[in-house]
Scaffold this motif. Structure first.
Motif, PDB file in Angstrom:
ATOM      1  N   ARG A 303       0.800  -1.219   0.000  1.00  0.00           N
ATOM      2  CA  ARG A 303       0.000   0.000   0.000  1.00  0.00           C
ATOM      3  C   ARG A 303       0.838   1.277   0.000  1.00  0.00           C
ATOM      4  NH1 ARG A 303      -5.182   0.526  -1.708  1.00  0.00           N
ATOM      5  NH2 ARG A 303      -6.613  -0.900  -0.669  1.00  0.00           N
ATOM      6  N   PHE A 304       2.001   1.230   0.640  1.00  0.00           N
ATOM      7  CA  PHE A 304       2.764   2.459   0.795  1.00  0.00           C
ATOM      8  C   PHE A 304       4.034   2.531  -0.058  1.00  0.00           C
ATOM      9  CE2 PHE A 304       0.345   2.247   4.780  1.00  0.00           C
ATOM     10  CZ  PHE A 304      -0.228   3.505   4.792  1.00  0.00           C
ATOM     11  N   PHE A 305       4.552   1.389  -0.505  1.00  0.00           N
ATOM     12  CA  PHE A 305       5.864   1.439  -1.152  1.00  0.00           C
ATOM     13  C   PHE A 305       5.935   0.742  -2.508  1.00  0.00           C
ATOM     14  CE2 PHE A 305       6.664   1.649   3.470  1.00  0.00           C
ATOM     15  CZ  PHE A 305       7.256   2.912   3.539  1.00  0.00           C
ATOM     16  N   ILE A 306       5.542  -0.518  -2.622  1.00  0.00           N
ATOM     17  CA  ILE A 306       5.855  -1.281  -3.832  1.00  0.00           C
ATOM     18  C   ILE A 306       4.648  -1.566  -4.710  1.00  0.00           C
ATOM     19  CG2 ILE A 306       7.849  -2.359  -2.739  1.00  0.00           C
ATOM     20  CD1 ILE A 306       6.233  -4.878  -2.349  1.00  0.00           C
ATOM     21  N   GLY A 307       3.448  -1.146  -4.299  1.00  0.00           N
ATOM     22  CA  GLY A 307       2.278  -1.332  -5.141  1.00  0.00           C
ATOM     23  C   GLY A 307       2.259  -0.366  -6.313  1.00  0.00           C
ATOM     24  N   ASP A 308       1.438  -0.665  -7.330  1.00  0.00           N
ATOM     25  CA  ASP A 308       1.340   0.247  -8.464  1.00  0.00           C
ATOM     26  C   ASP A 308       0.482   1.459  -8.084  1.00  0.00           C
ATOM     27  OD1 ASP A 308      -1.320  -0.563  -8.588  1.00  0.00           O
ATOM     28  OD2 ASP A 308      -0.935  -2.071 -10.119  1.00  0.00           O
ATOM     29  N   GLY A 309       0.283   2.346  -9.053  1.00  0.00           N
ATOM     30  CA  GLY A 309      -0.415   3.589  -8.765  1.00  0.00           C
ATOM     31  C   GLY A 309      -1.845   3.417  -8.311  1.00  0.00           C
ATOM     32  N   LYS A 310      -2.491   2.312  -8.697  1.00  0.00           N
ATOM     33  CA  LYS A 310      -3.878   2.084  -8.312  1.00  0.00           C
ATOM     34  C   LYS A 310      -3.999   1.585  -6.879  1.00  0.00           C
ATOM     35  CE  LYS A 310      -5.551   1.071 -12.974  1.00  0.00           C
ATOM     36  NZ  LYS A 310      -6.235   0.074 -13.840  1.00  0.00           N
ATOM     37  N   ILE A 311      -2.954   0.960  -6.363  1.00  0.00           N
ATOM     38  CA  ILE A 311      -2.991   0.387  -5.011  1.00  0.00           C
ATOM     39  C   ILE A 311      -2.295   1.287  -4.011  1.00  0.00           C
ATOM     40  CG2 ILE A 311      -2.144  -1.536  -3.605  1.00  0.00           C
ATOM     41  CD1 ILE A 311      -2.593  -3.384  -5.928  1.00  0.00           C
ATOM     42  N   ARG A 312      -1.200   1.911  -4.418  1.00  0.00           N
ATOM     43  CA  ARG A 312      -0.378   2.697  -3.495  1.00  0.00           C
ATOM     44  C   ARG A 312      -1.161   3.905  -2.990  1.00  0.00           C
ATOM     45  NH1 ARG A 312       3.355   3.239  -6.825  1.00  0.00           N
ATOM     46  NH2 ARG A 312       3.212   5.503  -7.145  1.00  0.00           N
ATOM     47  N   LEU A 313      -1.038   4.199  -1.709  1.00  0.00           N
ATOM     48  CA  LEU A 313      -1.763   5.293  -1.091  1.00  0.00           C
ATOM     49  C   LEU A 313      -0.991   6.598  -1.086  1.00  0.00           C
ATOM     50  CD1 LEU A 313      -3.323   3.462   1.999  1.00  0.00           C
ATOM     51  CD2 LEU A 313      -4.404   3.980  -0.207  1.00  0.00           C
ATOM     52  N   ILE A 314       0.334   6.532  -1.303  1.00  0.00           N
ATOM     53  CA  ILE A 314       1.148   7.747  -1.297  1.00  0.00           C
ATOM     54  C   ILE A 314       1.942   7.826  -2.596  1.00  0.00           C
ATOM     55  CG2 ILE A 314       1.329   7.814   1.211  1.00  0.00           C
ATOM     56  CD1 ILE A 314       4.148   6.649   0.958  1.00  0.00           C
ATOM     57  N   LEU A 315       2.298   9.061  -2.998  1.00  0.00           N
ATOM     58  CA  LEU A 315       3.121   9.288  -4.188  1.00  0.00           C
ATOM     59  C   LEU A 315       2.540   8.555  -5.390  1.00  0.00           C
ATOM     60  CD1 LEU A 315       6.655   8.844  -2.545  1.00  0.00           C
ATOM     61  CD2 LEU A 315       5.435  10.977  -2.987  1.00  0.00           C
TER      62      LEU A 315
END
Length: 318
Positions: A303-315
């Motif tokens: 969720r915070f570091f290695i997920g793609d843009g659809k999953i990641r919550l930051i940046l």
């Protein structure tokens, strides 16, 4: 036209279902298929009978059916039938598949431990668990997601791969499957072999001094497994057709590496079924705490570091 030839198909007014009209012995019959969320209807490609210039034969066939049934009346299934089909495919069927897959996987895993000889060591259970898990995921994964593990289901919820309302039904189904698989393994095994089995959570951790190492081992081993699931099957940027193979391989590697440290369960359902069948609860909590902590860790990583843009919550870059 033969007695079983298809005379036409069209979307209903809301575009949410597919209705197939079939000529059978001079009458029309309608069959309801629930919508597929992965295949949205393209603009300009409707199979509606209102477009005779695109599908003249189809339009004529559907019109023939309309004439037989009074011309244009709703021949689709009732709302109750649609609701039943929706709930079955979205809730009941996935839970049944999770129970079936867990039962098959845990039956194979337990049997490989019970029948394991000293000459093969960890190789036999490692291969049996990994191959069985990869096989049931490849076979049943498109229906339920192929979790067969409460820790995997928790991680899937955290990264957005499973709706929260399905978490408890999935976990209950997986635990029931674990009971069924362990009971079948006990039923087909000689009693002496069953009670002398020396794998997983029964004899690996015997002293309080081994507990910390076992918890850490379960945490790290389950992290590798859950990471393989989340990145190989849920995260769009990294998912691929080899996900069942990589998930099964993660189980094989984990058992070869950590089987002698903690038993390498990595799955509360895998530990729960045999514990009930053998009545062995000593240090059983290890096989819940370690995997569930690993689910939280992987959920945070994705969720915070290695997920793609659809999953990641930051940046996210949006």
């Amino acid at each position: 036209m033969s007695a079983s030839s298809v005379c036409g198909c069209h979307h209903d007014h809301g575009g949410s279902s597919l209705v197939v009209a079939e000529v059978a012995a001079g009458s029309c019959r309608t069959i309801f298929y629930p919508p597929s969320p992965q295949q949205p209807q393209r603009k300009g490609t409707s199979l509606s009978p209102k477009s005779p210039e695109k599908f003249p034969k189809l339009h004529a066939a559907v019109s023939m059916c309309d004439l037989e049934f009074g011309g244009g009346k709703d021949k689709g299934p009732s709302m109750g039938t649609r609701c039943h089909g929706f709930w079955y495919e979205r809730l009941v069927q996935p839970c049944l598949v999770e129970m079936l897959g867990s039962a098959l996987f845990i039956f194979i895993g337990c049997l490989s431990v019970i029948e394991n000889g000293p000459e093969t060591g960890l190789l036999q259970p490692a291969l049996a668990h990994g191959l069985a898990l990869g096989l049931v995921i490849a076979t049943l994964g498109n229906i339920s997601g192929g979790h067969f593990n409460p820790a995997v289901s928790l991680a899937a919820v955290l990264v957005g791969g499973l709706h929260l309302t399905l978490l408890l039904p999935y976990c209950i189904s997986q635990l029931c499957g674990g009971l069924i698989g362990a009971a079948l393994a006990k039923a087909v095994s000689p009693e002496e072999r069953f009670w002398n089995a020396s794998g997983a959570a029964f004899v690996t951790v015997q002293e309080p001094g081994q507990v910390a190492g076992a918890v850490v081992a379960e945490l790290v081993l389950t992290t590798l497994l859950v990471l393989a699931v989340c990145m190989g099957a849920i995260n769009e940027k990294t998912q691929g057709p080899l996900a069942p193979f990589s998930i099964g391989l993660a189980v094989t590697v984990d058992i070869l590496a950590g089987g002698a440290v903690s038993g390498a369960c990595m799955n509360p359902a895998r530990a729960f079924g045999p514990a009930v069948m053998a009545g062995h609860w000593t240090f059983h909590w290890i096989y819940w705490l370690g995997p569930l902590l690993a689910s939280l860790l992987v959920g945070a990583l994705v969720r915070f570091f290695i997920g793609d843009g659809k999953i990641r919550l930051i940046l996210t870059g949006r």
